[in-house]
Every structure is written in structure tokens, then in C-alpha cells.
Design an enzyme around this catalytic site. Sequence first.
Site, mmCIF file in Angstrom:
data_model
loop_
_atom_site.group_PDB
_atom_site.id
_atom_site.type_symbol
_atom_site.label_atom_id
_atom_site.label_comp_id
_atom_site.label_asym_id
_atom_site.label_seq_id
_atom_site.Cartn_x
_atom_site.Cartn_y
_atom_site.Cartn_z
ATOM 1 N N SER A 102 0.812 -1.214 0.000
ATOM 2 C CA SER A 102 0.000 0.000 0.000
ATOM 3 C C SER A 102 0.848 1.268 0.000
ATOM 4 O O SER A 102 0.466 2.270 -0.601
ATOM 5 C CB SER A 102 -0.926 0.019 1.218
ATOM 6 O OG SER A 102 -1.814 -1.063 1.168
ATOM 7 N N GLU A 103 1.975 1.220 0.670
ATOM 8 C CA GLU A 103 2.813 2.413 0.815
ATOM 9 C C GLU A 103 3.716 2.673 -0.388
ATOM 10 O O GLU A 103 3.803 3.795 -0.853
ATOM 11 C CB GLU A 103 3.670 2.314 2.083
ATOM 12 C CG GLU A 103 2.902 2.388 3.377
ATOM 13 C CD GLU A 103 2.387 3.785 3.695
ATOM 14 O OE1 GLU A 103 2.701 4.756 2.980
ATOM 15 O OE2 GLU A 103 1.646 3.895 4.693
ATOM 16 N N SER A 104 4.401 1.639 -0.864
ATOM 17 C CA SER A 104 5.419 1.860 -1.898
ATOM 18 C C SER A 104 5.385 0.863 -3.053
ATOM 19 O O SER A 104 6.191 0.964 -3.963
ATOM 20 C CB SER A 104 6.810 1.802 -1.264
ATOM 21 O OG SER A 104 7.085 0.480 -0.838
#
Length: 188
Positions: free
Chosen positions: A61-63
Site C-alpha cells: 500500500s505504501e510503496s
Amino acid sequence: MKLRVRKRFYLIVLLIICAVLFVKSDLLAPIIYPVHFKDDIRISASNYNVEPQLVAAIIRSESNFKTGRESRKGALGLMQIMPSTAEWVVQKAGFDNVSVDMLRDRADISIEVGTWYLSSLVEQFDNNKIAAVAAYNAGPGNVRKWLNSGVWDGNLETVKQIPFGETRHYVQRVHYYYNKYKELYPNM
């Protein structure tokens, strides 16, 4: 005439392949939902008693498992940790020889710092992973305020009550990937 027969043949083969992939979509799942840095995730998750699938879902989700990332707000690395949070984690966890700059390009450092932080959030929110994930995105102070004031009860079923749209969608996205990874990589 031969060209028409050849085109039909290729069309039929293509349709058969699509049908097989549709019926056996689990063949494509590892390609659609890959997990990189499995060893680092596994080690850090084990070190801090967090499910590796949850760590992988946050990274996705982040990167999307891409190193060298820096958000518009300044969050760094695979797990997109804010520099001030990273400094706090490094000091609290007693990580020697770890600098904030290492988060950007060192997957192992980013995963270790991010997983330690996630573990501390899970602990702060009494093992409520949903609230911990919300806090990972919005900050523990905001989530504590929502819980204490009754704005949100910390459950996935009531995630629409989270006042920050970004956090609402983030919790849903992480939960989706978490379930996918548990299904695809149960023994991660």
C-alpha cells in the site's frame, strides 16, 4: 482462406487461455500480488511479533515494494516512515548505526524500522490491528482521539466513520492486501 483459418485458430487458443486463467485465477495471483523482500519481512515480523502478511500489505500500500521512494509529505522508504517517526523509532528501539537516510534505499532497514513501529502501534491499540493500521496512516494521536470521542469504534465494519478519507481508504486497501497475502502466502 488459410489466413482466415489461422486467425480463427489463434482466436480459439486465446479464448481457451483466457477461460483457463479465469477459472484458475490462482495461477495469476502470485504475479498480480507478488511479495518482494520476503526474508526481510519474515525476519522483522518474527522479531516484533507481527504477521508478515500485514507487513507486506503495508509495504504494498505504501510503496508497492519499490525502494528509493519519498512521498510528497517526506515519508521515506518501502514502509514510508516520516523522518521524525523514524528518529523516534531508532532512539526507542535502540537501533545502532541506523540513520534516517538509510530508510530510502535499504529495504532491510526500512522494513525493520517500519515493522517495529507497526508492532508498537498494535500494542498501543490493545492488539486491534485495524486501529493500528489507521494509526500507521493518520498517526496514533488522531486515532486515539477518534476512539475516545466515539467518532470511530476501531472496527473494520465501521471504517466509513473514520473522518479522514485517505485513512479510510488506506485501512480498506491494507486489509484487502492483507487478506490476499494470507490466502496466497499462508506460510510466509
